[in-house]
Write a protein that holds these residues in place. Structure first.
Motif, short mmCIF file in Angstrom:
data_model
loop_
_atom_site.label_atom_id
_atom_site.label_comp_id
_atom_site.label_asym_id
_atom_site.label_seq_id
_atom_site.Cartn_x
_atom_site.Cartn_y
_atom_site.Cartn_z
N PRO A 1 8.54 6.66 -2.02
CA PRO A 1 8.49 6.38 -3.46
C PRO A 1 8.48 7.67 -4.27
O PRO A 1 7.61 8.52 -4.11
N GLY A 2 9.50 7.83 -5.11
CA GLY A 2 9.57 8.98 -6.00
C GLY A 2 9.83 10.30 -5.32
O GLY A 2 9.70 11.36 -5.93
N GLY A 3 10.22 10.27 -4.04
CA GLY A 3 10.44 11.53 -3.32
C GLY A 3 11.72 11.51 -2.51
O GLY A 3 12.48 10.56 -2.52
N PRO B 1 0.79 -1.23 0.00
CA PRO B 1 0.00 0.00 0.00
C PRO B 1 0.82 1.28 0.00
O PRO B 1 0.30 2.35 -0.29
N GLU B 2 2.12 1.19 0.28
CA GLU B 2 2.96 2.39 0.25
C GLU B 2 3.34 2.80 -1.17
O GLU B 2 3.80 3.93 -1.38
N TYR B 3 3.18 1.90 -2.12
CA TYR B 3 3.64 2.16 -3.48
C TYR B 3 2.47 2.26 -4.45
O TYR B 3 1.56 1.43 -4.41
N PRO B 4 2.53 3.23 -5.36
CA PRO B 4 1.45 3.35 -6.34
C PRO B 4 1.44 2.20 -7.35
O PRO B 4 0.40 1.87 -7.90
N GLU B 5 2.58 1.60 -7.58
CA GLU B 5 2.71 0.46 -8.50
C GLU B 5 3.38 -0.68 -7.75
O GLU B 5 4.18 -0.46 -6.85
N PRO B 6 3.10 -1.91 -8.15
CA PRO B 6 3.75 -3.05 -7.48
C PRO B 6 5.26 -3.05 -7.70
O PRO B 6 5.75 -2.55 -8.71
N LEU B 7 5.98 -3.62 -6.73
CA LEU B 7 7.41 -3.89 -6.92
C LEU B 7 7.50 -5.11 -7.82
O LEU B 7 6.77 -6.09 -7.62
N ARG B 8 8.37 -5.06 -8.80
CA ARG B 8 8.49 -6.16 -9.75
C ARG B 8 9.91 -6.69 -9.76
O ARG B 8 10.85 -5.95 -10.02
N GLY B 9 10.04 -7.97 -9.43
CA GLY B 9 11.33 -8.64 -9.46
C GLY B 9 11.99 -8.73 -8.10
O GLY B 9 11.79 -7.90 -7.23
N ARG C 1 8.97 -20.80 -4.31
CA ARG C 1 9.33 -19.39 -4.15
C ARG C 1 8.06 -18.53 -4.28
O ARG C 1 7.12 -18.90 -4.98
N ILE C 2 8.10 -17.39 -3.65
CA ILE C 2 6.96 -16.47 -3.70
C ILE C 2 6.92 -15.81 -5.07
O ILE C 2 7.91 -15.23 -5.51
N VAL C 3 5.77 -15.91 -5.75
CA VAL C 3 5.62 -15.26 -7.06
C VAL C 3 4.75 -14.02 -6.97
O VAL C 3 4.86 -13.13 -7.81
N GLU C 4 3.90 -13.97 -5.95
CA GLU C 4 3.06 -12.78 -5.78
C GLU C 4 2.73 -12.63 -4.30
O GLU C 4 2.42 -13.60 -3.62
N GLU C 5 2.84 -11.40 -3.83
CA GLU C 5 2.48 -11.08 -2.45
C GLU C 5 1.66 -9.80 -2.45
O GLU C 5 2.01 -8.84 -3.13
N ARG C 6 0.58 -9.81 -1.69
CA ARG C 6 -0.27 -8.64 -1.53
C ARG C 6 -0.33 -8.32 -0.04
O ARG C 6 -0.87 -9.09 0.74
N ARG C 7 0.26 -7.18 0.33
CA ARG C 7 0.32 -6.76 1.73
C ARG C 7 -0.79 -5.76 2.03
O ARG C 7 -1.13 -4.94 1.19
#
Length: 150
Positions: free
Chosen positions: A103-105, A46-54, A130-136
């Protein structure tokens, strides 16, 4: 990680990852923490406007968090697994003695205040365990209130 792909092996592997990952955070080891994610994992936070990828983006994010809260301790309260999917409830506690990445600041200076961050996450695993997707899910406004920034 997952031995033969049987339902029992999948459940055991998922539980092991979920139990070991907080230990990596408690050891302040961003590399070990990130190693539980697939190379192309996606993390929604929720802190990021876009998901972290990789995995590398997830590693960098954990390094920033450990810089901001170098004494952080994570405690796993509950975990539920079903096949390659899991839900967890965790509480992170630590003192903000380093800059907080925004993020971005421009990073926010340390406040010296304690943070208690309860959160939940839904996690999907690949065939290798391994974790492929996480939603916090957590209270971002509550973080800022605790740190005296709201």
């Amino acid at each position: 990680m997952i031995m033969d792909g049987s339902a029992a092996d999948v459940a055991t592997s998922c539980r092991r990852v979920l139990e070991e990952q907080p230990a990596a955070v408690n050891a302040h080891d961003a590399d070990r923490h990130a190693a539980y994610y697939a190379e192309d994992a996606v993390l929604h936070d929720p802190e990021y406007p876009e998901p972290l990828r990789g995995r590398e983006a997830i590693r960098r994010d954990m390094r920033k968090f450990l810089t901001a809260f170098p004494d952080v301790v994570g405690e796993l309260h509950q975990m539920l697994t079903s096949g390659r999917t899991a839900a967890v409830e965790i509480t992170m506690t630590g003192t903000n003695t380093g800059p907080i990445g925004v993020p971005g600041g421009t990073p926010l200076p340390a406040t010296g205040r304690r943070l208690r961050l309860p959160y939940a996450a839904f996690i999907r695993f690949d065939d290798a365990g391994r974790i492929v997707e996480e939603r916090r899910y957590f209270d971002v406004a509550g973080i800022f209130r605790q740190l005296g920034r709201a």
